[in-house]
Design an enzyme around this catalytic site. Structure first.
Site: not given
Ligand code: GAL
Length: 663
Positions: A151, A305
């Site tokens: 990110e 994710e």
């Molecule tokens: C994302 C990030 C992850 C984790 C997640 C928690 O944006 O890439 O590492 O922190 O959020 O929701």
């Protein structure tokens, strides 16, 4: 062959952090991964201190063992470079490479994303660990792709940034006279006489210079792209057969341009975290999926994710009721994702995110979450046939919404006549309305070819060029329907007001002249003579060829046009000078959809029944997802690949159910 899925499986799995666990737990993880039909583990995100515990000293033994263990059990790896979180030795050895905030505070390690992207020591250290990983694992058969960084979005100020920013400005403006003109620097005595007088826009006594701020956001986005390119170049040499990506955060960070990052990537990946419940959450997920697919511009893309259950965000806790992870994942796959991955596999017992939901929760496999994860794994396994190449395309969209980073960033400016101006919510509101109508949408960048579209929506595109105006004019003359919202096209690319009427760049095509801006206070409304209510904004709009289709009946602009339509060539250009209430906005969209002859993508689609046709080679699959709590109906012909049932004509879709019909 599809390089990500290798032509046979959609990806399923998530971020896996074995460095936080004993090797005994790894064995347990592999057993559970197999049980849950996991195909892919994303390794190495944030693992820098475990991979390079001292500067230049690498420890790959644990990673060798875990990759081999996964691979021996049929699980592939998305290998990440850990560069989003430099270890403590980095702060100690290179204090000058720590980020400096806008307020001038120097940060140190202890969280993550703590580095200055312009600092040579950071860039060198990031390249070194990338090269070491590429050399060691670039040809490993377990690897399905490289996940670079995590990110991108970090911003820093301070001397390295000042230098790099000046260099960037020299490239943009050539000489100081041009910069001074663009920055309107005669205002408040900001005229620059030497390049080294220019600083990155740190905190100022009072309002700062809006073009200086906008240029810094543009620069910061390009600086991060440079960091990404450092790693792309290395990995393309060392690992030429593997596709490269970096996971995008869904448009909420400022200093990162999704279009540019997507262009540089082999495939696009997106992190999606729900910000609403039930059908509203599904509308948000559709927004994320449409953005990712649009940014990818025909390249493959992947949901990298998501949360398996509760996500705790500042000010908001979103929990997932039974069935939701299946529906959200199916939604992403329907819209073209090459799989559904999560953050993260196993819940940490310590650390700042230990209460973020995971595929394997603290309580272990005997849990609703893990059972649903397993069910999702089986679902994705049955989707294998949609992974064939070429796949990931959906039924061609007829509606385009403009997504423009410059305007998004400019809308944050302190120079605007109202604080109620928000590019993202304006765009998202349109997408939501269309999603509820069952109408598929693409996002487009200003300057994109619009041939495929019949309806173009432009909300909050503050900054526009002459060529954007020409493109709009061509689109409308050629038979397109366009709707533009207030203030769009009011500024040139230097963020200077275009004189002689607001919305100036687009005014000719719209057939209007906006004489006066009348922004409204929060909670204040105006009425229109068609019964609509407007909020946030109103204007004095004069007709210059357009006709008024609704006028203000209250407020300073009472009696004057509020919504206009101009017929030019074979199309129409509409202008909306206030923020319409939802019913009126919906009715307006119905009118223009009707004029453009655009209908819902499938019978019964809309109101939370999502229907998307995904292509795989010559084959199409109709995904039908009922996000509502009532039975709905549609029509389809083909075999549901989940149940084997053949449908021919009308069919009922129970509440919460997903059908995937091979047509
Ligand atoms: C994302 C990030 C992850 C984790 C997640 C928690 O944006 O890439 O590492 O922190 O959020 O929701």
């Amino acid at each position: 062959m599809n390089r990500i899925t290798r032509g046979n499986r959609l990806l399923f799995g998530g971020d896996y952090n074995p460095e936080q666990w004993s090797e005994e737990t790894w064995l347990e993880d592999v057993r559970l991964m197999k049980q849950a039909h996991v195909t892919t583990a994303t390794l190495g995100v944030f693992a820098w201190s475990s991979l390079e515990p001292r500067e230049g000293v690498f420890e790959f033994g644990w990673l060798d063992r875990v990759i081999d263990l996964l691979w021996a059990n049929g699980i592939g790896v998305m290998l990440s470079t850990p560069t989003a979180s430099p270890p403590p030795w980095f702060t100690k050895a290179h204090p000058e490479a720590m980020p400096i905030t806008k307020a001038g505070l120097k940060l140190v390690h202890g969280s993550r994303d703590t580095y200055n992207p312009a600092a040579p020591a950071y860039r060198e250290a990031a390249k070194r660990i990338t090269r070491a990983l590429g050399e060691r694992y670039g040809q490993h058969p377990a690897l399905q792709g490289w996940h670079i960084h995590n990110e991108y979005g970090s911003v820093s100020y301070g001397p390295f940034v000042d230098d790099a920013f000046r260099h960037w400005l020299q490239g943009r403006y050539g000489d100081l006279a041009s910069l001074n003109r663009a920055w309107s620097s005669a205002f408040w005595s900001q005229g620059y006489g030497e390049w080294d007088e220019i600083l990155a826009p740190q905190q100022t006594q009072y309002l700062s210079n809006p073009t200086h701020e906008l240029d810094f956001k543009r620069f910061s986005a390009e600086l991060l792209l440079e960091c990404y390119r450092d790693q792309l170049t290395i990995l393309r040499q060392l690992s030429p057969d593997l596709p490269l990506t970096t996971n995008f955060i869904l448009s909420s960070w400022l200093n990162f341009d999704h279009w540019d990052f997507a262009d540089a990537s082999d495939f696009v990946s997106i992190d999606f975290y729900l910000d609403g419940d039930g059908v509203e959450g599904a509308a948000h997920a559709a927004f994320g999926a449409d953005q990712a697919r649009s940014f990818a511009r025909g390249k493959p893309w992947l949901l990298m994710e998501q949360a398996a259950n509760t996500t705790v965000r500042p000010g908001r806790i979103v929990a997932k009721p039974a069935g939701e992870i299946l529906r959200t994942s199916a939604q992403y796959i329907a819209n073209g994702s090459q799989g559904a991955l999560f953050f993260q596999w196993r819940a940490g017992l310590g650390g700042s995110e230990s209460f973020h939901s995971t595929m394997v929760p603290h309580v272990g496999e005997d849990s609703r979450t893990f059972r649903e994860v397993t069910e999702l794994g089986a679902f994705i396994e049955r989707m294998a046939e949609v992974a064939e190449q070429p796949s990931g395309q959906v039924n061609a969209r007829k509606v385009a919404i403009v997504w423009d980073s410059d305007s998004w960033w400019a809308a944050e400016g302190t120079n605007l006549p109202s604080n109620g101006f928000n590019f993202q919510s304006a765009v998202r509101r349109l997408h939501r309305q269309l999603w509820f109508k069952g109408i598929g949408v693409d996002f487009v960048r200003p300057g994109d070819d619009l041939d495929q579209y019949d309806l173009l929506l432009i909300a909050g595109q503050l900054i526009a060029s002459d060529s954007d105006a020409e493109s709009l004019e061509r689109f409308v003359r050629g038979g397109g329907q366009a709707v533009l919202w207030y203030f769009s096209g009011s500024f040139d690319t230097d963020f200077r007001v275009i004189p002689n009427g607001y919305s100036g760049v687009f005014a000719r095509t719209l057939g209007i002249r906006v004489e006066e801006l009348l922004p409204l206070n929060s909670g204040e409304t105006v009425l229109l003579d068609d019964g609509a209510t407007g909020s946030d904004w109103s204007e004095v709009v004069q007709l210059r060829g357009a006709e008024a289709i609704a006028s203000y009946s209250t407020g300073f602009a009472s009696g004057q046009p509020a919504i206009t339509r101009n017929s030019i060539g074979a199309g129409h250009a509409y202008y909306v000078s206030t923020n319409l209430d939802s019913d009126r906005l919906s009715a307006l969209l119905d009118t223009v959809l009707g004029a453009a002859e655009i209908e819902p993508d499938a019978t019964g689609a809309g109101g939370g029944l999502e229907i998307v046709r995904r292509h795989a080679g010559d084959q199409t699959y109709l995904f039908v997802i009922n996000h509502t709590d009532t039975e709905r109906s549609t029509a389809a012909t083909g075999v549901d690949i989940l149940t084997g049932i053949h449908h021919d004509g009308d069919l009922l879709v129970p509440a919460g159910v997903i059908l995937v019909i091979k047509e």
